[in-house]
Each structure stands twice: as structure tokens, then as C-alpha cells.
Design a protein around this motif. Structure first.
Motif, mmCIF file in Angstrom:
data_model
loop_
_atom_site.group_PDB
_atom_site.id
_atom_site.type_symbol
_atom_site.label_atom_id
_atom_site.label_comp_id
_atom_site.label_asym_id
_atom_site.label_seq_id
_atom_site.Cartn_x
_atom_site.Cartn_y
_atom_site.Cartn_z
ATOM 1 N N GLN A 174 42.572 4.402 5.845
ATOM 2 C CA GLN A 174 41.902 5.131 7.031
ATOM 3 C C GLN A 174 40.752 6.092 6.508
ATOM 4 O O GLN A 174 40.641 6.487 5.549
ATOM 5 N N ALA A 175 39.700 5.914 7.391
ATOM 6 C CA ALA A 175 38.336 6.699 7.226
ATOM 7 C C ALA A 175 38.280 7.788 8.176
ATOM 8 O O ALA A 175 38.898 7.734 9.339
ATOM 9 N N SER A 176 37.582 8.706 7.680
ATOM 10 C CA SER A 176 36.925 9.711 8.569
ATOM 11 C C SER A 176 35.263 9.620 8.641
ATOM 12 O O SER A 176 34.795 9.271 7.865
ATOM 13 N N ILE A 177 35.055 9.549 9.833
ATOM 14 C CA ILE A 177 33.594 9.551 10.184
ATOM 15 C C ILE A 177 33.104 10.978 10.427
ATOM 16 O O ILE A 177 33.326 11.600 11.273
ATOM 17 N N VAL A 178 32.023 11.277 9.747
ATOM 18 C CA VAL A 178 31.096 12.405 9.917
ATOM 19 C C VAL A 178 29.710 12.245 10.726
ATOM 20 O O VAL A 178 28.954 11.545 9.866
ATOM 21 N N ALA A 179 29.511 12.615 11.693
ATOM 22 C CA ALA A 179 28.550 12.249 12.781
ATOM 23 C C ALA A 179 27.158 13.136 11.951
ATOM 24 O O ALA A 179 27.406 14.202 11.360
ATOM 25 N N ALA A 180 25.848 12.758 12.493
ATOM 26 C CA ALA A 180 25.014 13.500 12.236
ATOM 27 C C ALA A 180 24.951 15.187 12.592
ATOM 28 O O ALA A 180 24.450 15.636 11.827
#
Length: 100
Positions: A38-44
């Protein structure tokens, strides 16, 4: 996993032997196992969401970063790693950044 769970100690030892060989050869930079798929995505903008989730049965078990003079040498090390961990390896070139 491409091998029976009871083979894990032997696979780990074989993989660690390749890491030791790479260190002795002076090509080892860093590597490690992936704890979770599982990954977490951090947006700009700083917002965080979970994902992406793998859509296939393929998993990323870990990664190795080595520094070698050629793609052929990288492929040779990848073959050693693949044999030791009993799984295919994806090889990518990391662009050099003089600021890093």
C-alpha cells in the motif's frame, strides 16, 4: 512470493550474500525490502490519499541501488539478485544529479 514460505531463510541468506558481494565490489549504494504494497500519495498541494493499489498479482518485494559503469554490468548484478531471491528484477537507470 515465488517460493514456499519455508524457503524464506535460505532465500534471505542467498540475497544477503549478493549484497555482501556487491559491497565488496564497491557497487552497493542502498537497498531494502518493501514492508507494505500500500502506498500513500502526497500531491503537490500537500494533500494525502491512499493508493495506488496494485491491479495485478505482481508485487514489489524490495529494491537495490547500485552504481556501475554500464547497463550490461547492471544487468549482470540484476541476474545475481534474481537468482538469489528467486524472482525477476526490473532494471532502471537513475539519472545523475550533481546536487545530490
Amino acid at each position: 512470493m515465488t517460493f514456499p514460505e519455508e524457503d524464506l531463510p535460505a532465500v534471505a541468506e542467498a540475497s544477503h550474500a549478493v549484497v555482501r558481494e556487491a559491497r565488496e565490489a564497491g557497487v552497493w549504494i542502498f537497498g531494502g525490502g518493501i514492508l507494505s504494497q500500500q502506498a500513500s500519495i502526497v500531491a503537490a498541494d500537500g494533500s494525502v490519499c491512499d493508493g495506488p493499489y496494485p491491479e495485478t498479482k505482481a508485487v514489489i518485494g524490495g529494491f537495490s541501488i547500485i552504481e556501475v559503469a554500464s547497463r550490461d554490468e547492471a544487468l549482470a548484478w540484476a541476474a545475481k539478485i534474481a537468482s538469489s531471491c528467486r524472482c525477476a528484477q526490473e532494471v532502471r537507470e537513475i539519472m545523475y544529479d550533481p546536487e545530490s
